[in-house]
Motif scaffolding. Structure first.
Motif: not given
Length: 328
Positions: A124, A167, A200, A202, A227, A229-230, A290-292
């Protein structure tokens, strides 16, 4: 405290107003003359009618407040409407930022994950991943421009600004609807193929909580990914379909299919007027977006919440307000 909120009739802005009021704050919102007041009917907010393209109205809108949450934007994933997109997504936040500098007001600017580089399925992206841009869509271009403008004002003029990058937002009070359109597409009909990438997702209410903390504790000049859940678009659309007990997509749009779909959308746009089905939009959907959100978790105490709860609440709200034929 007293806050000004833009975009108060949208999914994020409306939920934010409700949360701020629940926390005991006073809220002022801006609406255009053409905007529906329905999302604000049960809210104890001060409504100011006017256009944020006017410097005079912007100054009056921010007069006497301690903070502003700028959640309004023009979301257009094609290449048309560039001038309109610049006015809405760049000029207005710049004007708000200048007013904040002059009056010592803290600004929380709502950007998007689309202003950042896409992540990868196995890695991510985070707030420092800016290149390459996801697409040439005007929404992507102008939201990136707005971030650059506001951060330049922070360094040059001392603008006290915190940027949040949400997200895909899921939840109730989706009056227009926005994300609700995807839920309705999957529950009122059958979508055979989902986009090929991922996203992602949320709970919008958790994002609102984090936005208030960002105002209170966020580091000025900093971005925060809000964000959750990916997951692949295929899995997400299948979850949408399950809300109504329907069959979900059987597969995803692979590149050999997605590229012609985007080109067909481009051709349709040239002949009849551009829609959000275009090559730039398809390109974004095919990424693994996808993100962290570790920075927001660590500094703001952000919790993305349960996707299942957000989906259930969004679906029940759409049913209650008769957006779906299942409610009829």
């Amino acid at each position: 405290m007293k806050f000004s909120v833009t975009g108060a009739t949208g999914l994020l802005g409306n939920n934010l107003c409700r949360y701020l009021i629940d926390q005991g704050h006073t809220v002022r919102v801006s609406v255009r003359a053409s905007s529906s007041r329905r999302p604000l009917e049960d809210l104890a907010v001060e409504i100011m009618q006017g256009d944020l393209e006017s410097p005079e109205f912007t100054a009056r809108f921010l007069d006497g407040v301690e903070g502003v949450f700028h959640a309004a934007a023009l979301v257009w994933f094609g290449r048309s409407k560039l001038d309109e997109s610049i006015r809405a997504n760049v000029d207005i936040p710049r004007r708000i930022g200048a007013c904040c500098v002059n009056n010592g007001i803290r600004m929380v600017h709502v950007s998007t994950t689309d202003a950042l580089a896409p992540g990868k399925r196995d890695r991510p992206a985070n707030e420092d991943d800016l290149e390459p841009p996801k697409s040439t869509a005007n929404y992507v271009v102008t939201k990136r421009m707005a971030e650059a403008e506001l951060l330049a004002m922070h360094h040059r003029d001392g603008l006290d600004v915190v940027i949040v990058n949400p997200g895909l937002l899921i939840g109730p009070y989706d009056w227009k609807p926005s994300t609700g359109q995807m839920i309705l597409a999957a529950t009122d009909g059958w979508v055979p193929l989902a986009p090929g990438g991922g996203i992602s997702v949320c709970d919008v209410r958790q994002v609102c909580k984090a936005m208030l903390v960002a105002f209170e504790k966020g580091r000025t000049g900093q971005r925060y990914l809000l964000t959750g859940e990916n997951l692949t678009h295929l899995k997400l659309w299948r979850r949408f379909a399950r809300l109504a007990g329907r069959r979900g997509p059987i597969g995803w749009l692979s590149a050999p299919i997605a590229i012609p779909v985007g080109l067909a959308g481009d051709l349709y746009g040239k002949l009849f007027g551009e829609t959000n089905v275009s090559s730039p939009a398809i390109r974004i959907a095919q990424h693994f977006n996808y993100y962290d959100c570790s920075r927001a978790r660590n500094e703001l105490g952000y919790d993305p919440g349960s996707l299942e709860v957000a989906l259930a609440d969004a679906w029940q709200w759409l049913m209650k307000h008769r957006y779906s034929h299942h409610a009829r």
